[in-house]
Structure formats: C-alpha cells, structure tokens
Design an enzyme around this catalytic site. Sequence first.
Site, PDB file in Angstrom:
ATOM      1  N   THR B 145       0.836  -1.200   0.000  1.00  0.00           N
ATOM      2  CA  THR B 145       0.000   0.000   0.000  1.00  0.00           C
ATOM      3  C   THR B 145       0.870   1.249   0.000  1.00  0.00           C
ATOM      4  OG1 THR B 145      -1.534   1.334   1.319  1.00  0.00           O
ATOM      5  CG2 THR B 145      -0.117  -0.150   2.527  1.00  0.00           C
ATOM      6  N   SER B 187      -2.112   3.176  10.395  1.00  0.00           N
ATOM      7  CA  SER B 187      -3.112   2.309  11.041  1.00  0.00           C
ATOM      8  C   SER B 187      -2.465   0.948  11.221  1.00  0.00           C
ATOM      9  CB  SER B 187      -4.366   2.166  10.172  1.00  0.00           C
ATOM     10  OG  SER B 187      -4.099   1.315   9.063  1.00  0.00           O
ATOM     11  N   TYR B 189      -3.555  -1.775   9.996  1.00  0.00           N
ATOM     12  CA  TYR B 189      -3.509  -2.354   8.647  1.00  0.00           C
ATOM     13  C   TYR B 189      -2.263  -1.913   7.888  1.00  0.00           C
ATOM     14  CZ  TYR B 189      -3.983  -2.072   3.647  1.00  0.00           C
ATOM     15  OH  TYR B 189      -3.703  -2.109   2.305  1.00  0.00           O
ATOM     16  N   HIS B 190      -2.035  -0.597   7.818  1.00  0.00           N
ATOM     17  CA  HIS B 190      -0.862  -0.102   7.097  1.00  0.00           C
ATOM     18  C   HIS B 190       0.434  -0.601   7.754  1.00  0.00           C
ATOM     19  CE1 HIS B 190      -3.920   2.991   5.877  1.00  0.00           C
ATOM     20  NE2 HIS B 190      -3.377   2.766   4.710  1.00  0.00           N
ATOM     21  N   LYS B 193       1.597  -3.890   6.487  1.00  0.00           N
ATOM     22  CA  LYS B 193       2.270  -3.832   5.177  1.00  0.00           C
ATOM     23  C   LYS B 193       3.708  -3.318   5.332  1.00  0.00           C
ATOM     24  CE  LYS B 193      -1.492  -4.763   2.540  1.00  0.00           C
ATOM     25  NZ  LYS B 193      -1.639  -5.892   1.599  1.00  0.00           N
TER      26      LYS B 193
END
Lengths: 396, 396
Positions: B145, B187, B189-190, B193
């Site tokens: 991302t 976040s 989520y980030h 990654k």
Amino acid sequence: MRTLVLGGDGFCGWPSALHLSAHGHEVTIVDNFSRRRIDDELGARSLTPIRSLDERVQAWHDATGRDIGFAELDLAHDYDDLVDLLSTVRPDAVVHFAEQRAAPYSMKSPAHKRYTVDNNLGGTHNLLAALVQVGLDAHLVHLGTMGVYGYESVPVDLPEGYLTVRYPDRDGHEHTRDILYPTQPGSVYHLTKSLDQLLFQFYARNDGLRITDLHQGIVWGTQTDETVLDDRLINRFDYDGDYGTVLNRFLVQAAVGYPLTVHGSGGQTRAFINIRDTVRCIRLAVESGAEVSGRVRVMNQVTESHRISELADLVAQTLGATVDHLPNPRAEADTNDLSARNDQLLGLGLEPTKLAAGLLTESSDIARKYSDRIDHTLIPCTSYWNDRRRAEGTRP
Amino acid sequence: MRTLVLGGDGFCGWPSALHLSAHGHEVTIVDNFSRRRIDDELGARSLTPIRSLDERVQAWHDATGRDIGFAELDLAHDYDDLVDLLSTVRPDAVVHFAEQRAAPYSMKSPAHKRYTVDNNLGGTHNLLAALVQVGLDAHLVHLGTMGVYGYESVPVDLPEGYLTVRYPDRDGHEHTRDILYPTQPGSVYHLTKSLDQLLFQFYARNDGLRITDLHQGIVWGTQTDETVLDDRLINRFDYDGDYGTVLNRFLVQAAVGYPLTVHGSGGQTRAFINIRDTVRCIRLAVESGAEVSGRVRVMNQVTESHRISELADLVAQTLGATVDHLPNPRAEADTNDLSARNDQLLGLGLEPTKLAAGLLTESSDIARKYSDRIDHTLIPCTSYWNDRRRAEGTRP
C-alpha cells in the site's frame, strides 16, 4: 514502583527481576516457562542447576525478606488474562523480555521460524494493544538487540536508534530528516526485533504509549550481586549450539577441553555486555521513564565491541584452549567492523564492567564446577541459515 | 505460466484472477472466504450481488471456456496444506492478496487489531517460509500500500520503495546509501504492510526469494473487461464505513442522496488507481518476474493523486450531491501533499485510466442499479483511531 517483568524466569529476566526487587520495586514476574520447555525440546539444560520459579522466589524471600509476585501467562495467546493482569496490578513499568531470543533456534526449521514470529510479534503486539485497551500510562521497557542494525561494515559509530539523513527535495534543495536506523536483521529472531521497532513507532504515535527499546549486545557472564546470595538463586547458563552466546560458549568449551568453535574466519565484530550491567541498565531505563514521551527512546545497551577471533584468542590464552575454525552456519559477512554509541545509558549512570581476565575466571569457575552436567554433543551449532550454509556445514 | 492468486475471491483478487486467466495463465485461486465472513460480522454486504466462488468459476468457464482452480486454505493457519499446495501446483508466480485490507476495520477494537496482525503477518510469513521449504523459485507478487510511506507532507515525489540518503561517516566524509523508504504507517492495517516489507527484505537476502511489492493507491471502480462478460462475474463493491474506499463511497452516497462524508477538512491528498489498471498492473508485475533478483522490487501502483475535498466536489458537481464534513476518526495530518513516481509500471507498458466523468458515471450507474441493497446505517465510519478521536467523533 510497581514493575512487571515479562519473561522473568529467563536468562536476563530473572536477574533483572531480582535487581529491581533489591532496589525497592514491587516486582511481578510473568512467564509461560517456554524457555524451560525449549530445553526439553532440545534435550539441553542450563549448565547451572536452576531451580523452579517457586523455589527461586522462596529463596529470594529467605535471603532478603522481599516478595516477588508471579503470574503464569502466555503473552502471545492469553490476551484476556493479560488485560486482567494489567488491570489488576496497574504497573508503573513493564519490562518485556518475553521473546524467543536465540538466532540459531529461530533458523532451525520452518516450524522454528514460524514459532519465533508468532511468539515474538504476537506477544509484543498483544502487550501494546492491551496497554491501550486498559488505558495504562505504564512505561514499557523492551529488550531489543544490536542485531537490528545489521552486521555489515558501516562507516559510522552506530547511533542510538535514529539516524539523521539528508536527501534532495523535489526542488533540488537539501532536506534533513531523523529516521529509524535502516534495519538489516540477520536472522528471523533479529527480524522480529526489527518488526517490534515498527510496532513501537506506531503505538507511540497513535496512542501516546511511552516506550524504551534497548538494543542489547551479546550478554556474557552468569551471576549478579543478587543471584550470588543463595545457591537456589543461580542464573541459567546456556552453552548449547542454539542458546549459548559466543563468549559463554567459549568459556564452557575451555573448561571441558573442547576446542573453541569459531564460525568462519572469526572476523565478525560484535558488541558485548556483562549480565551485571544488563540488570543495571534495565533499572536505569525503568527508573528514567519520566523522560520518555513522544517518540520511542532507543538506547544501545552495550559496553564494548570485540572481534570474535580476538575473544577466542583471549580465552585460549587465559584459560588454555585450542581454537577450531568451523564453516559458518549463518549467512553473514565474514568480517565486519562495528562500534556503537552508548551515551544515553552512560549518561544515566552506567559504569561499564569491561571484559577482563578476572571476570572470565569467574564464569570459567562456574563452568568447571558444573562440568559434569555438560553434554558435548550439544555444543556444535546445527542450525543453518539456508541451503547453501547447510551444504557447507554438513559436507563430510 | 502457472499462477496462484492468494485471496482470489476478494475485491482486487477476483478481477486479477480473471485477467490473468484471460491472458493465458493457469490460475489457481486460494482463499479462506474471510472477506465474506467479515461481511457477516459487520452485517454488511457488497453493493453488487456477488456469487459464490463456485458459481463465479463456472460462469468464467461458460463465458470463456477457461478453467480456474481453487483451494480453500487459511494462509495464516493451514501451513502444512500450503506446503502441500505449493509442492503440487509448483507455481511460477504467486500473487498475494490474502491480507485484511481495511484500515478502519483494523482499528475497530483490540480484537480487530490483533486479527489483522495475526492474519496478515502470520499469512505472509507462512508463505515465505513455505516457499523456502519447498525450494520453489516462484516469483512472489505482493499487494502493498502507498500507506507505508505515510501521509505526512514530504518534500519529495515518493520514490518506488527506496530512498537514496546521505549522512556523514565517522571521519566526517559523506556516505551515500540506498535504504527502504522510512515507513510511517497510519493504522494497524498499514503497519502490517510495513512489517511485510521487512519480511521480504530478509527472505530475499537470506534465501534469494524473488519478490515484487506493489505499493497500491486507493482503488476505485468496480468492473473490468473480464467481470462484465457475465452478471455472475460481477466484482464486489464496498460502501460501508470500514471497507468502502473513499471515491467508491462517495459514488454510492451520491447515488442514494446521502451527503458525501468527508473526514476532517478533506485536505488529505491520496494516490488513486482504477480497478482496471490494478488488474493490468498485476499482470505486468507477474510477467516481468524474470527481471527480479537480489533486492525486492518495489513499484508504486498508482496513476494519479487527488485531494479528498476536490474528489468530493467533483462527485458533487458531476452527480449532484451535498458534502458533509465530519470529525476525522483517523489520527492523521489534516492536510498533506503527495505525489508519487510510477515510472516502473509505466515502463512495463501501463497506460493509466485517469479519473474522468465517464468512469464516475459507470460506477454511479452500478450504485443506482443496486441502490435497494444499500443499508444507510452502514455508511458512517465508526472505527476510531484512538480515545481522543472517539471522543471527538461521538460528541453529541
């Protein structure tokens, strides 16, 4: 102050718990005894006869009148129990040693790689999420490793966590920025400590958690001022190919007449610290928690750097031993330079215990005292970093 | 070539699997249907009526005569099955979409944070360990991302993964080094990654795995040349506060007369890509795998950057809608600039599909066609990044 010591039954955790207790902390140890189970898995055991945690805690009470609490808990999998514990104890500080700490063990097999990632990352992230959930402003002190910097030769004295770099902006002007030192971990174990750094960066930014990350060098020595108070308090001492750190391994080898096992040329340079300094650094870090806010504080917990071949020669000369050069099971530079800054812990009052013949003798005496407990077949490292290293290491 | 598509039942995975199949790849989809289960958990569903994977694959066969294989497997927990699958299929390429992909979902609660770390890190690390174990020289293409770069204003056009920096060496001379761009994920989520990047760096160095990491912008649009061939092939379209990406969310809101929900000032700038370009980029990345050796190849999978408030105005003017500014649930800069290089995918032949009224209308038509399936109560974002954001967002 109330201090939790996660992984407080382990090699660094146990003497740190005692040292904190000796200095007035209300200590609660949290452990799942994974290190003792790994001994069973490997058919290995501490050179020193360590007692059960119950006996250890009783001995500490007998010796000092001080009490240490205990909770059995798997940080990576008992999340609700962790939340309950934090809510009940409401610690001022949490010292986090509860990670699988051996690079060779982390590279033994796919299962060992996966265990190390699951245990270390899962546990550390659970701790961060739980601190946020409970709304605790506890200071988190985490044991990292110098290995996050990597062991390539670099032209700088390793700074403490952050590096100031410059690069041109889109208009060609110079831009300056402070960044986390670019990480180059050399094993899955070291990788998990690199991943931890990013977890800490995120939770410090997003939730304001106060975090100190200690990038520790290779620990040598066994006993501390506290563990010597009673035989039942003795610290563990690992000499096997997975958990034995290099200098302690050499001392055991010298004690039993086994050639010192140098991997590759021995041109690798590493940073070191004595276990007595480890426990002092932990206390200095914990007790300076009020200084930590905003970005993660990173301190290098090291006192000196040495080339492996020079250590082998020192041990060989001091204690009488031969040196054996074996194929290196690790995928790493055969030779590197390394020096690291440690200004912050010096500034907090650390007085380094440098490598000296006297201290070598202390450890060597322990090795000789318990030499009947040594299984020679466990001494070689049999974890290989990749297929090429395995082929080199197992060639007949 | 034989290509595995992990997460091939999802929003990007499904149309990518079809596009690869249309271009002659022997595709096997691997999925555990976690995205459908999360719909159940949230009481949400795709705006478009997506079919079961069995029906989808049958429809693809009916429309094109081509077959797509399938294996149900949880990447994070079915390690032995994964090893068996890789050993049996022996893919030339593995496209890895199998990660939880919504930032708001990852911040909903401690359980959601922990699920995202466990699923994304555990799955990605299992994949890497399994590729090494099986000894496959498959090219791994991972969906990353743009969020790993962070959304602070920076004075550079974001490079593709690596940044060349300078700093003084210990003698005061200038030292130059290429590093992974310093990550600032916003976040959990980030964050996962960002962690993935370090896993890839390690496994590329230690085991020689060939890896491409695609740092994708925010995807908009629904259909591709392949999904329009049959109604049963329709792609999913998320509009809820967790999974609805910003532009698609605006299009649905406009279609049903809901004010466009801009978080904060709308001064946030983000990079975007149309789903038709996503599937082309995936194919370009997979088919250029022979170029990848040594360090991880990172490519920015984006075609343009826009400020959120400008997007809202464009949608409002094109389709008729009002704009509502809400407290931002995210802990992020209220305003930032962002531009990103995408030279590598352009060099591989990508012809960008830029944002244009015509394409907005296509998505808007879909939103209107299925507007009776929209649950208005699911539109607001109810995940807050931290306690302060929650207090701001839930103030009466």
